[in-house]
Design a protein around this motif. Structure first.
Motif, PDB file in Angstrom:
ATOM      1  N   LYS A   2      69.273   8.738  44.172  1.00  0.00           N
ATOM      2  CA  LYS A   2      69.115   9.384  45.478  1.00  0.00           C
ATOM      3  C   LYS A   2      70.393  10.156  45.824  1.00  0.00           C
ATOM      4  O   LYS A   2      71.503   9.633  45.720  1.00  0.00           O
ATOM      5  CB  LYS A   2      68.822   8.337  46.557  1.00  0.00           C
ATOM      6  CG  LYS A   2      68.480   8.948  47.911  1.00  0.00           C
ATOM      7  CD  LYS A   2      68.184   7.883  48.951  1.00  0.00           C
ATOM      8  CE  LYS A   2      66.836   7.235  48.712  1.00  0.00           C
ATOM      9  NZ  LYS A   2      66.480   6.333  49.840  1.00  0.00           N
ATOM     10  N   LEU A   4      72.372  12.885  48.602  1.00  0.00           N
ATOM     11  CA  LEU A   4      72.472  13.526  49.910  1.00  0.00           C
ATOM     12  C   LEU A   4      73.075  14.913  49.696  1.00  0.00           C
ATOM     13  O   LEU A   4      74.195  15.040  49.215  1.00  0.00           O
ATOM     14  CB  LEU A   4      73.349  12.700  50.852  1.00  0.00           C
ATOM     15  CG  LEU A   4      73.674  13.316  52.216  1.00  0.00           C
ATOM     16  CD1 LEU A   4      72.419  13.644  52.996  1.00  0.00           C
ATOM     17  CD2 LEU A   4      74.579  12.374  53.012  1.00  0.00           C
ATOM     18  N   THR A   6      74.319  18.376  51.373  1.00  0.00           N
ATOM     19  CA  THR A   6      74.767  18.989  52.620  1.00  0.00           C
ATOM     20  C   THR A   6      75.664  20.177  52.281  1.00  0.00           C
ATOM     21  O   THR A   6      76.149  20.307  51.141  1.00  0.00           O
ATOM     22  CB  THR A   6      75.519  17.960  53.488  1.00  0.00           C
ATOM     23  OG1 THR A   6      75.979  18.590  54.689  1.00  0.00           O
ATOM     24  CG2 THR A   6      76.731  17.391  52.752  1.00  0.00           C
ATOM     25  N   LEU A  34      73.874   8.492  57.783  1.00  0.00           N
ATOM     26  CA  LEU A  34      72.696   8.757  56.953  1.00  0.00           C
ATOM     27  C   LEU A  34      72.930   8.293  55.521  1.00  0.00           C
ATOM     28  O   LEU A  34      72.052   7.663  54.902  1.00  0.00           O
ATOM     29  CB  LEU A  34      72.364  10.249  56.991  1.00  0.00           C
ATOM     30  CG  LEU A  34      71.213  10.721  56.104  1.00  0.00           C
ATOM     31  CD1 LEU A  34      69.897  10.070  56.538  1.00  0.00           C
ATOM     32  CD2 LEU A  34      71.102  12.244  56.139  1.00  0.00           C
ATOM     33  N   ALA A  35      74.114   8.588  54.972  1.00  0.00           N
ATOM     34  CA  ALA A  35      74.423   8.174  53.601  1.00  0.00           C
ATOM     35  C   ALA A  35      74.388   6.662  53.462  1.00  0.00           C
ATOM     36  O   ALA A  35      73.882   6.122  52.467  1.00  0.00           O
ATOM     37  CB  ALA A  35      75.785   8.720  53.185  1.00  0.00           C
ATOM     38  N   GLU A  38      70.580   5.284  53.987  1.00  0.00           N
ATOM     39  CA  GLU A  38      69.709   5.578  52.860  1.00  0.00           C
ATOM     40  C   GLU A  38      70.276   5.057  51.543  1.00  0.00           C
ATOM     41  O   GLU A  38      69.614   5.159  50.510  1.00  0.00           O
ATOM     42  CB  GLU A  38      69.476   7.086  52.758  1.00  0.00           C
ATOM     43  CG  GLU A  38      68.714   7.676  53.930  1.00  0.00           C
ATOM     44  CD  GLU A  38      67.265   7.239  53.950  1.00  0.00           C
ATOM     45  OE1 GLU A  38      66.718   6.885  52.874  1.00  0.00           O
ATOM     46  OE2 GLU A  38      66.650   7.263  55.042  1.00  0.00           O
ATOM     47  N   VAL A  40      72.549   6.217  49.495  1.00  0.00           N
ATOM     48  CA  VAL A  40      72.479   7.263  48.473  1.00  0.00           C
ATOM     49  C   VAL A  40      73.473   6.969  47.356  1.00  0.00           C
ATOM     50  O   VAL A  40      74.489   6.285  47.557  1.00  0.00           O
ATOM     51  CB  VAL A  40      72.739   8.663  49.072  1.00  0.00           C
ATOM     52  CG1 VAL A  40      71.709   8.985  50.149  1.00  0.00           C
ATOM     53  CG2 VAL A  40      74.147   8.790  49.633  1.00  0.00           C
ATOM     54  N   VAL A  43      76.668  12.314  46.795  1.00  0.00           N
ATOM     55  CA  VAL A  43      76.684  13.298  47.878  1.00  0.00           C
ATOM     56  C   VAL A  43      77.188  14.615  47.311  1.00  0.00           C
ATOM     57  O   VAL A  43      78.224  14.640  46.625  1.00  0.00           O
ATOM     58  CB  VAL A  43      77.593  12.847  49.039  1.00  0.00           C
ATOM     59  CG1 VAL A  43      77.592  13.890  50.147  1.00  0.00           C
ATOM     60  CG2 VAL A  43      77.166  11.490  49.577  1.00  0.00           C
ATOM     61  N   SER A 239      70.539  23.413  51.928  1.00  0.00           N
ATOM     62  CA  SER A 239      70.496  22.318  52.902  1.00  0.00           C
ATOM     63  C   SER A 239      70.643  22.826  54.331  1.00  0.00           C
ATOM     64  O   SER A 239      70.282  22.134  55.281  1.00  0.00           O
ATOM     65  CB  SER A 239      71.610  21.313  52.614  1.00  0.00           C
ATOM     66  OG  SER A 239      72.881  21.882  52.877  1.00  0.00           O
ATOM     67  N   LEU A 258      67.661  14.822  51.637  1.00  0.00           N
ATOM     68  CA  LEU A 258      67.693  13.647  50.784  1.00  0.00           C
ATOM     69  C   LEU A 258      66.842  13.934  49.560  1.00  0.00           C
ATOM     70  O   LEU A 258      65.671  14.329  49.679  1.00  0.00           O
ATOM     71  CB  LEU A 258      67.153  12.424  51.526  1.00  0.00           C
ATOM     72  CG  LEU A 258      68.074  11.847  52.608  1.00  0.00           C
ATOM     73  CD1 LEU A 258      67.323  10.814  53.424  1.00  0.00           C
ATOM     74  CD2 LEU A 258      69.326  11.234  51.984  1.00  0.00           C
TER      75      LEU A 258
END
Length: 385
Positions: A2, A4, A6, A34-35, A38, A40, A43, A239, A258
């Motif tokens: 997963k 992220l 941005t 959020l990171a 979730e 992740v 990133v 993004s 995501l």
């Protein structure tokens, strides 16, 4: 795995004289949350961390702790330079942040020298990530020379060179790896957010989606501030910015992406909208209309651009701000903007006093006011006696 995705933080942005550091602090806090929520594995920050090439200490003091917070728990964090960033500054960060596990790429690097990252994600998948920061026309030629080891042909177009560089960075993609590309630039068909730097977004800086090989499972892009997917041989996404960078972006939905991906399969993308950004809005009308809508706007957390449908007069902007305290940009509707003074045929400035010229200007531009004329007289007397 997963991810992220941005980009386009533009930390340090000043909007009509207003600092936005508090807004950025809230937005980056939401991004880190959020990171964590979730959980992740990686990133990707696809360029334009800063709004200028010489970011203030306050701006750097927001960005660096945010990157370290995103790194928590062993996440891989990848950062590349956008067209607003100073690539040399990011290269200064590179060795220090690299010790903390944050991959920083300021300028073009050959695949074996950091242009293509190879690592194993926390989730266990082997990853190949091609990183191409923003390159100006001048630097894309230098990058081609670095890649080939010989003098480059200066007559080749920008899109062709970018395609060549991406091709070299992705040559090591394999069927059993998660194959990713991240870059900062403009693809044809992309919808502009409204706050991009125009000189580095025009057609001469376009490159084609076909530059990404079909072996790519996800391409993470920065530069266009509106979150969107671009058609191509693989999943290609911008993004967008995590906040509205400037007026013109008020219709955007700031947030991030995501991305879930595994070897041999296209990525699955989920859009996430943010709650923290302060909204921007444009209001238009006469003073009477602005007063009528003021009750709906006076208590909001919205920065306003106000287009006034009134003839220009002294103190007009102050009156608008009394009606709408959130107004940070007050402009005249183009129908009421003064035109250049039209001087009668044969009439020149020679032999006419500054006072006469100034009064002619006020009259011709629709701004005549005896008080303003008297203030000019007083100022003229002070600087000439």
């Amino acid at each position: 795995m997963k991810i992220l995705h941005t980009a386009d933080w533009h930390v340090g942005k000043v909007l009509k004289g207003r600092s936005r550091l508090d807004e950025h602090r809230a937005v980056l806090r939401e991004l880190v949350t959020l990171a964590r929520r979730e959980d992740v594995d990686a990133v990707v920050v696809a360029g334009d961390l800063f709004d200028t090439s010489a970011p203030t200490p306050d701006a750097q003091g927001l960005v660096l702790p945010a990157l370290m917070a995103l790194r928590e728990g062993g996440r891989d964090v990848v950062v590349l330079a956008g067209n607003h960033d100073n690539p040399q500054l990011l290269e200064v960060y590179r060795p220090v942040l690299g010790k903390l596990g944050i991959h920083v790429v300021g300028g073009f690097r050959r695949p074996e020298a950091g242009g293509t990252l190879s690592f194993t994600a926390r989730s266990g998948e082997p990853v190949r990530l091609a990183v191409l920061p923003f390159l100006s026309h001048r630097y894309v030629i230098r990058a081609a020379e670095v890649l080939a080891g010989t003098a480059a042909d200066h007559n080749r177009d920008y899109a062709g060179r970018i395609g060549e560089l991406i091709g070299a960075l992705t040559a090591g993609f394999a069927a059993d790896t998660v194959n990713l590309v991240t870059t900062h630039g403009t693809l044809p068909g992309g919808k502009f957010g409204g706050g991009e730097r125009e000189a580095q977004s025009i057609f001469s800086y376009y490159f084609e989606a076909a530059a990404f090989p079909s072996t790519t499972q996800y391409a993470a892009l920065g530069h266009l501030h509106r979150r969107q997917q671009i058609p191509g041989p693989c999943p290609i996404w911008y993004s967008g910015s995590p906040l509205a960078v400037d007026f013109g972006e008020e219709a955007n939905a700031p947030g991030a992406l995501l991305v879930t991906v595994e070897p041999g399969r296209p990525a699955v993308v989920r859009e996430v909208a943010f709650d923290a950004p302060r909204a921007l809005a444009t209001v238009r009308g006469t003073l009477e209309r602005l007063e009528a809508v003021a009750a709906d706007l006076v208590d909001t957390e919205t920065w306003l651009r106000v287009i006034v449908e009134e003839k220009p007069r002294p103190g007009l902007a102050d009156t608008v701000r009394e009606i709408l305290p959130g107004a940070i940009d007050v402009v005249l509707d183009e129908r009421f903007r003064p035109t250049s003074p039209v001087r009668p045929a044969g009439q020149g400035a020679a032999g006419r006093s500054p006072r006469e010229l100034f009064r002619d200007y006020l009259t011709a531009s629709g701004r005549h006011d005896d008080n303003v004329a008297a203030l000019f007289d007083r100022l003229y007397d002070e600087v000439t006696t």
